[in-house]
Design a protein around this motif. Sequence first.
Motif, PDB file in Angstrom:
ATOM      1  N   ALA A 136       0.046 -42.159  36.474  1.00 35.42           N
ATOM      2  CA  ALA A 136       0.702 -43.081  37.408  1.00 35.42           C
ATOM      3  C   ALA A 136       1.904 -43.712  36.720  1.00 35.42           C
ATOM      4  O   ALA A 136       1.955 -43.813  35.490  1.00 35.42           O
ATOM      5  N   ASP A 169     -15.634 -43.192  40.373  1.00 31.63           N
ATOM      6  CA  ASP A 169     -14.243 -43.461  40.744  1.00 31.63           C
ATOM      7  C   ASP A 169     -13.420 -44.180  39.683  1.00 31.63           C
ATOM      8  O   ASP A 169     -12.200 -44.264  39.802  1.00 31.63           O
ATOM      9  N   SER A 183      -8.657 -46.845  37.746  1.00 40.24           N
ATOM     10  CA  SER A 183      -9.013 -45.912  38.807  1.00 40.24           C
ATOM     11  C   SER A 183      -8.693 -44.488  38.349  1.00 40.24           C
ATOM     12  O   SER A 183      -7.650 -44.238  37.740  1.00 40.24           O
ATOM     13  N   LYS A 184      -9.552 -43.541  38.679  1.00 44.00           N
ATOM     14  CA  LYS A 184      -9.342 -42.151  38.273  1.00 44.00           C
ATOM     15  C   LYS A 184      -8.072 -41.547  38.874  1.00 44.00           C
ATOM     16  O   LYS A 184      -7.540 -40.570  38.357  1.00 44.00           O
ATOM     17  N   ALA A 185      -7.561 -42.137  39.922  1.00 38.23           N
ATOM     18  CA  ALA A 185      -6.334 -41.636  40.549  1.00 38.23           C
ATOM     19  C   ALA A 185      -5.109 -41.870  39.665  1.00 38.23           C
ATOM     20  O   ALA A 185      -4.072 -41.262  39.880  1.00 38.23           O
ATOM     21  N   TRP A 188      -5.041 -38.329  34.149  1.00 37.92           N
ATOM     22  CA  TRP A 188      -5.533 -36.950  34.115  1.00 37.92           C
ATOM     23  C   TRP A 188      -6.379 -36.776  32.859  1.00 37.92           C
ATOM     24  O   TRP A 188      -6.014 -37.256  31.786  1.00 37.92           O
ATOM     25  N   PRO A 192     -12.851 -35.470  39.018  1.00 42.22           N
ATOM     26  CA  PRO A 192     -13.273 -36.414  40.074  1.00 42.22           C
ATOM     27  C   PRO A 192     -14.803 -36.374  40.190  1.00 42.22           C
ATOM     28  O   PRO A 192     -15.411 -35.320  40.174  1.00 42.22           O
TER      29      PRO A 192
END
Length: 197
Positions: A136, A169, A183-185, A188, A192
């Motif tokens: 991110a 998550d 957050s895993k979003a 990398w 998931p």
Amino acid sequence: MTLTHFLRFSLLLACFAAPVAAQTEAPVTDPPVSEAETGGTATTESPGPAIARDPSRGQVTNLPLPRFVTLKTGEGNARRGPGLTHRIDWVFTRAGMPLKVTAEYENWRRVEDQEGLGGWVHYSLLSGVRSVLISAELADFRASPDTDAEVVLRAERGVIARVLQCTEDWCRLSVEGERGWVSKAAFWGVDPGEVIE
């Protein structure tokens, strides 16, 4: 040609032709393997029990594939094939960088980075210690695994963080001694839904 020469020639021909004839007999064929070939009555014996290899496991380590590992050193050559004779296609230059192992062959592991670039790396350059790469623009490290929790740290894209723990998550990460839940979003290096205790 006299009769004596003819007999000698015939005798020599007979001596040398016999071994050749033995070598040119009808070829041995494999036994029939289908019921149609055997008429449903004959059975075939296999050389031993068939062992099915699980494609989701490494053939050398029996560990899951794909899986994440970390580059141990500050430089790791990624080669076109598994061996020192193969050309170097890529050089990984960040110690602690997360890599995904996608295949195994003897002492070599085929790895790729976040962008899918990579090649075959000697296993001694890899570690099972888990790390992630922040993907991110800016990742918030929180006091607990909740979007409303206090932000204790922010990390920019490209920062490598060590994995301490993961829920479905969120992961608790460490960067230079500072810890927080992310957050895993935002990174990398962890699948998931993967849970790490």
